[in-house]
Write a protein that holds these residues in place. Structure first.
Motif, short mmCIF file in Angstrom:
data_model
loop_
_atom_site.label_atom_id
_atom_site.label_comp_id
_atom_site.label_asym_id
_atom_site.label_seq_id
_atom_site.Cartn_x
_atom_site.Cartn_y
_atom_site.Cartn_z
N GLY A 194 -6.37 9.75 10.23
CA GLY A 194 -6.10 11.01 9.53
C GLY A 194 -4.78 10.89 8.80
N ILE A 195 -4.48 11.86 7.97
CA ILE A 195 -3.27 11.71 7.16
C ILE A 195 -2.00 11.87 8.00
N GLY A 222 0.80 -1.22 0.00
CA GLY A 222 0.00 0.00 0.00
C GLY A 222 0.83 1.28 0.00
N GLU A 272 1.43 -1.20 -4.78
CA GLU A 272 0.16 -0.48 -4.69
C GLU A 272 -0.78 -0.96 -5.80
N GLY A 331 -3.95 6.39 -1.38
CA GLY A 331 -4.92 5.54 -0.68
C GLY A 331 -6.22 6.26 -0.40
N LEU A 332 -6.65 6.25 0.85
CA LEU A 332 -7.93 6.86 1.23
C LEU A 332 -7.92 8.38 1.01
N HIS A 344 -10.65 -1.27 1.18
CA HIS A 344 -11.05 -1.39 2.57
C HIS A 344 -12.43 -2.04 2.61
N THR A 385 -4.27 2.80 9.19
CA THR A 385 -5.62 2.92 9.76
C THR A 385 -5.89 1.91 10.88
N VAL A 437 -1.17 -7.07 -4.06
CA VAL A 437 -0.72 -8.32 -3.44
C VAL A 437 -1.93 -9.22 -3.27
N SER A 449 0.54 6.01 5.24
CA SER A 449 1.36 5.24 6.18
C SER A 449 2.44 4.45 5.44
N HIS A 493 -10.70 17.20 3.55
CA HIS A 493 -11.33 18.44 3.99
C HIS A 493 -10.25 19.30 4.62
N ALA A 494 -9.50 18.64 5.50
CA ALA A 494 -8.55 19.36 6.33
C ALA A 494 -7.40 18.46 6.70
C1 LIG Z 1 -13.77 10.42 2.20
C2 LIG Z 1 -12.61 10.53 3.14
C3 LIG Z 1 -12.35 11.75 3.75
C4 LIG Z 1 -11.26 11.89 4.60
N1 LIG Z 1 -10.98 13.11 5.08
C5 LIG Z 1 -9.86 13.30 5.80
C6 LIG Z 1 -9.45 14.59 6.19
O1 LIG Z 1 -10.11 15.58 5.86
N2 LIG Z 1 -8.32 14.73 6.92
C7 LIG Z 1 -7.55 13.65 7.29
O2 LIG Z 1 -6.51 13.85 7.93
N3 LIG Z 1 -7.92 12.40 6.94
C8 LIG Z 1 -9.05 12.21 6.20
N4 LIG Z 1 -9.42 10.95 5.83
C9 LIG Z 1 -8.72 9.81 6.43
C10 LIG Z 1 -7.36 9.58 5.83
O3 LIG Z 1 -7.49 9.59 4.44
C11 LIG Z 1 -6.83 8.24 6.30
O4 LIG Z 1 -6.84 8.18 7.72
C12 LIG Z 1 -5.40 7.97 5.85
O5 LIG Z 1 -5.22 8.41 4.53
C13 LIG Z 1 -5.14 6.48 5.96
O6 LIG Z 1 -3.90 6.15 5.39
P1 LIG Z 1 -3.37 4.67 5.43
O7 LIG Z 1 -2.03 4.68 4.78
O8 LIG Z 1 -3.47 4.11 6.78
O9 LIG Z 1 -4.39 3.78 4.60
P2 LIG Z 1 -4.88 3.84 3.11
O10 LIG Z 1 -4.96 5.23 2.67
O11 LIG Z 1 -6.10 3.01 3.05
O12 LIG Z 1 -3.73 3.13 2.27
C14 LIG Z 1 -3.70 1.75 2.03
C15 LIG Z 1 -3.24 1.52 0.61
O13 LIG Z 1 -3.10 0.12 0.42
C16 LIG Z 1 -3.52 -0.20 -0.90
N5 LIG Z 1 -3.86 -1.62 -0.92
C17 LIG Z 1 -4.90 -2.23 -0.30
N6 LIG Z 1 -4.86 -3.56 -0.54
C18 LIG Z 1 -3.75 -3.77 -1.31
C19 LIG Z 1 -3.16 -4.94 -1.87
N7 LIG Z 1 -3.70 -6.14 -1.69
N8 LIG Z 1 -2.03 -4.80 -2.60
C20 LIG Z 1 -1.46 -3.57 -2.79
N9 LIG Z 1 -2.00 -2.44 -2.30
C21 LIG Z 1 -3.12 -2.54 -1.55
C22 LIG Z 1 -4.71 0.71 -1.14
O14 LIG Z 1 -4.96 0.86 -2.51
C23 LIG Z 1 -4.23 2.00 -0.46
O15 LIG Z 1 -3.54 2.83 -1.37
C24 LIG Z 1 -10.46 10.77 4.93
C25 LIG Z 1 -10.73 9.55 4.32
C26 LIG Z 1 -11.77 9.44 3.41
C27 LIG Z 1 -11.98 8.13 2.71
#
Ligand SMILES: Cc1cc2nc3c(=O)[nH]c(=O)nc-3n(C[C@H](O)[C@H](O)[C@H](O)COP(=O)(O)OP(=O)(O)OC[C@H]3O[C@@H](n4cnc5c(N)ncnc54)[C@H](O)[C@@H]3O)c2cc1C
Length: 484
Positions: free
Chosen positions: A463-464, A9, A32, A39-40, A430, A457, A228, A13, A56-57
């Motif tokens: 959050g980011i 991913g 990825e 991602g999200l 997810h 997550t 994966v 993170s 948003h923020a």
């Molecule tokens: C609609 C929405 C609004 C949001 N608004 C905000 C905000 O305003 N401010 C804020 O701070 N946060 C916000 N968030 C939350 C924030 O986006 C997340 O908390 C953060 O981006 C999570 O990051 P992550 O790396 O943990 O996970 P993810 O972003 O989920 O990253 C996981 C990655 O793994 C990849 N993946 C999954 N399975 C596989 C696989 N089998 N093989 C290869 N790759 C794979 C996915 O494609 C993804 O790119 C929002 C989220 C959403 C959906």
């Protein structure tokens, strides 16, 4: 070719963890599924303009040089200069209930003054709660979960104020219905109320591009459209991954599948999954001795309306409005396609951008139902339903900010786009489109399979900024220890 580490991913993170590992000369590969990173919190192009998926923020905003703040810590760990984020501060946000409104911004005194104004008899309790939240060590990887409602009730006797404080914190970071684990509550309080909101000039892409560039400059390898399918294990230890045969975002089953003769296998000494806990278990073909953790039930739909006018000219002068249209706040899975009783309105223009945005942008987010949206056939009636619920979201916005209707917001909308829980699932995998992942977090990041760790997550930092810190902490703790 064997790697020191494979990261599943390229969300916030995964990229942050990748930078840490590459910085210490680990041979690291990020895989990825999607064709862009983020991602999200990614971005896409439609109607000849870029759209942020969710941002948003950026929470956790602090001014440059603030000591011991999460943002400062993460930038130091990633060796990214503060100024390169090009952060623009919010103008001011609001918690909006029918009988009370509380403004807040990046100065903690604003919220305190608002609580004193609207709930004068609660100010001592609010101060005591603030002190307790600020004293809580939320960085520990092995704390036991405790519910926060009981702690709030120790300090505050007014149920309306409790609901109002929960509203933004749950919307921005709770995978649980009507409750938040206290550690999570403290993380969200600090990131929203004590620190604050900013937006990078250029949106989330500014951050993603910085992270990808840094990772590649350090020698890290990033492959897009390569999901994966399986995490390969031998005698309880992860030794590599098998890639999906179909590349990209095509129909991929999350159920265990037999090994394919043609699938590419890549070896690594250690694996870090940021895909989520239930999603990662599904990749281990049930080899994990743990019961699969339940996927989260809370998911959102969001509409983005582009305007030929600035939102503030329509009376939308706040940056973010967390609204609830009844006295009690019900943060539960939606029974219908969306629950329009509460939501979040974001006026993207209402940040201190150095260059004003080329058009007005209003986003509105509502709790949605995975079960409803995932049962709908595409393209129709899916498209019709999206339009119907988009109109409902506009109605909700107009009810909360009446000047939007009075000043003819709908006549100013040039284009709009809507995404639903199935969109979130399609682009991130997810399960159930769960934005904040599984209700039960794996704070330690350790799985029962040796050499396999969880970040992001489902490790519990949301959050980011939280996601990046999660990637950094897990990389530091288990991949960069002496001898690792
Ligand atoms: C609609 C929405 C609004 C949001 N608004 C905000 C905000 O305003 N401010 C804020 O701070 N946060 C916000 N968030 C939350 C924030 O986006 C997340 O908390 C953060 O981006 C999570 O990051 P992550 O790396 O943990 O996970 P993810 O972003 O989920 O990253 C996981 C990655 O793994 C990849 N993946 C999954 N399975 C596989 C696989 N089998 N093989 C290869 N790759 C794979 C996915 O494609 C993804 O790119 C929002 C989220 C959403 C959906």
């Amino acid at each position: 070719m064997a790697y020191d580490a494979i990261i599943i991913g390229a969300g916030m993170s995964g990229l942050a963890a990748g930078i840490r590992l590459a910085m210490y000369d680990k041979k690291v590969l990020i895989l990825e599924r999607h064709y862009v990173a983020g991602g999200l919190n990614s971005y896409y192009h439609k109607f000849k303009r870029p759209f942020d998926v969710g941002l948003h923020a950026m929470t956790n905003f602090v001014p440059k040089g603030t000591k011991r703040a999460p943002l400062t810590k993460l930038l130091r760990q990633l060796r990214i200069p503060y100024d390169s984020l090009q952060l623009c501060e919010q103008h001011g946000s609001q918690i909006h209930f029918p009988s009370a409104q509380l403004d807040f911004d990046n100065d903690t005194e604003t919220l305190r003054a608002e609580v004193r104004r609207a709930f004068p008899d609660q100010i001592d309790g609010f101060d005591a709660l603030t002190k307790r939240v600020l004293a809580y060590d939320d960085t520990s990887l092995d704390t036991q979960p405790i519910p926060s409602r009981v702690i709030l009730e120790e300090h505050l006797s007014n149920p309306l104020l409790i609901e109002m404080l929960f509203c933004p914190l749950m919307y921005y970071g709770s995978p649980n219905e009507n409750e938040m684990e206290f550690g999570q509550f403290c993380i969200m309080w600090k990131s929203v109320f004590s620190e604050g909101f900013a937006r990078p000039e250029g949106g989330v892409r500014t951050i993603i591009d910085l992270l990808v560039k840094k990772f590649k400059e350090l020698g890290g390898e990033l492959r897009y459209s390569q999901g994966v399918a399986k995490i390969l294990t031998k005698e309880g230890k992860a030794w590599g991954v098998e890639l999906e045969c179909e590349r990209g975002l095509t129909k991929i089953s999350t159920k265990p599948r037999p090994r394919s003769e043609h699938a590419e296998v890549i070896e690594a000494a250690q694996i870090l999954s940021t895909a989520g806990v239930p999603e990662t278990w599904a990749m281990t073909d049930g080899l994990s001795t743990e019961e699969p953790k339940e996927a989260g039930a809370l998911t959102f739909m969001e509409s983005i309306a582009c305007l030929d006018i600035e939102p503030r000219e329509l009376g939308a002068d706040k940056t973010i409005v967390f609204f609830n249209r009844q006295e009690t706040f019900d943060y539960v899975r939606a029974e219908d396609y969306a629950d329009l009783r509460s939501g979040v309105i974001c006026a993207t223009n209402n940040y201190d951008h150095a260059t004003p945005l080329p058009e007005g942008v209003l986003r509105v987010t509502s709790i949605a139902s995975w079960d409803k949206w995932s049962a709908v056939a595409k393209p129709e009636p899916y498209g019709e339903l999206k339009e119907k619920w988009y109109q409902g979201q506009l109605d909700a916005m107009e009810a909360v900010i009446p000047t939007l209707r009075e000043r003819g917001m709908r006549d100013h909308i040039t284009v709009h786009d809507v995404f639903t829980p199935t969109t979130i699932f399609h682009f991130t995998r997810h399960q159930r489109g769960a934005i904040y992942g599984a209700p039960e977090k794996l704070k330690s990041g350790i799985t029962p399979i040796a050499g396999l760790f969880i970040a992001g997550t489902d490790q519990g930092f949301l959050g980011i900024v939280g996601a990046m810190l999660s990637g950094i902490s897990i990389a530091n703790a288990y991949f960069l220890r002496a001898g690792a």
